[in-house]
Design a protein around this motif. Structure first.
Motif, short mmCIF file in Angstrom:
data_model
loop_
_atom_site.label_atom_id
_atom_site.label_comp_id
_atom_site.label_asym_id
_atom_site.label_seq_id
_atom_site.Cartn_x
_atom_site.Cartn_y
_atom_site.Cartn_z
N ARG A 96 0.83 -1.21 0.00
CA ARG A 96 0.00 0.00 0.00
C ARG A 96 0.86 1.27 0.00
N ASP A 131 -10.51 -5.67 -5.21
CA ASP A 131 -10.41 -5.14 -3.85
C ASP A 131 -9.35 -4.04 -3.70
N HIS A 132 -8.25 -4.18 -4.45
CA HIS A 132 -7.10 -3.34 -4.17
C HIS A 132 -6.75 -2.33 -5.26
N ARG A 174 -8.11 0.46 -6.04
CA ARG A 174 -8.17 1.86 -5.59
C ARG A 174 -7.10 2.17 -4.55
N GLU A 175 -6.38 1.14 -4.13
CA GLU A 175 -5.20 1.35 -3.28
C GLU A 175 -3.94 1.43 -4.12
#
Length: 255
Positions: free
Chosen positions: A124, A166-167, A169-170
């Motif tokens: 992240r 899931d990720h 947008r991270e």
């Protein structure tokens, strides 16, 4: 590959199952293209510079967390995770007991979950975060005598898509490679156990349109493509590296 092609310069990568086979080829390619590379495997005695070895079993959450934390600390962060650790299985649904089903799924599917979960905080924080999972042609083609293995790899492909959603947008891209039958130590052991190793190898080669097994270096090249910052628009993709096995339907030779 030209020595000047350094698309991974300054990036940090972790490759599970990286002490041999597809994982080792991938780790060495990423290092050659500029990455600082950590290898997570049960036996790291064969891991040498420029690779860094960290001992862990992907079925043990405690050792996974400790190894990932140590690798991230030594590398100064993490940009790329290659979830490559996995095991094979043979037989129909009638040929493996519950314990073997649990064992293979624990390594091939939940093992990826454990490593990714431990690596997520570091990913992240990266501007070039990418996860590449090693899947298989077994996820998309019905192969004989591979029920358990196919089930595990079908789960990996679905897991890849869910993780990508899931990720995204991270800023974390998630993809998988789907090798055909690759020339790896596991296939070598499989052939050694066959009644006629030469005939078995010929059969494996014949089912791929190219007429040969996939090399570890070819799979590594596909992983590097998906992990590279140059592929920043690619996520939620399963890249077949199978000699045409997934999509081609050739006539018999001579027709």
């Amino acid at each position: 590959m030209s020595d000047t092609f350094k698309d991974f310069d300054g990036l940090r990568a972790l490759v599970t199952g990286g002490a041999s086979g597809l994982g080792r080829a991938t780790a060495e390619l990423l290092a050659a293209r500029g990455a600082a590379v950590a290898v997570l495997d049960r036996d790291i005695t064969a891991v040498d510079k420029p690779l860094r070895g960290y001992a862990a079993d992907v079925t043990d959450d405690e050792t996974v967390r400790a190894a990932v934390a140590a690798a991230v600390a030594d590398l100064g962060g993490l940009d790329i995770l290659v979830n490559n650790a996995g095991i094979g299985a043979q037989g129909t649904v009638a040929d493996n007991d519950d314990a073997e089903w649990h064992r293979v799924l624990d390594v091939n599917v939940i093992g990826m979950v454990r490593v990714t979960r431990a690596a997520l905080p570091a990913l992240r924080a990266s501007e070039h975060a990418a996860v590449v999972n090693t899947c298989s042609i077994a996820a998309t083609a019905g192969l004989p005598q591979r029920a358990l293995y196919s089930a595990s790899k079908g789960a990996v492909q679905s897991l890849t898509l869910a993780m990508a959603a899931d990720h995204i947008r991270e800023g974390i891209r998630v993809n998988c490679v789907n090798p055909g039958t690759a020339d790896t130590p596991w296939i070598g052991r499989l052939l050694d156990r066959a009644d006629d190793p030469a005939a078995e190898r010929a059969a494996l080669e014949a089912r791929q349109p190219t007429g040969r097994l996939v090399s570890a270096e070819e799979v590594a090249g596909a992983v590097a493509y998906l992990a590279s910052p140059l592929s920043g628009a690619t996520t939620g993709t399963a890249l077949a590296v199978d000699g045409g096995m997934q999509g081609l339907r050739l006539r018999p030779a001579g027709q």
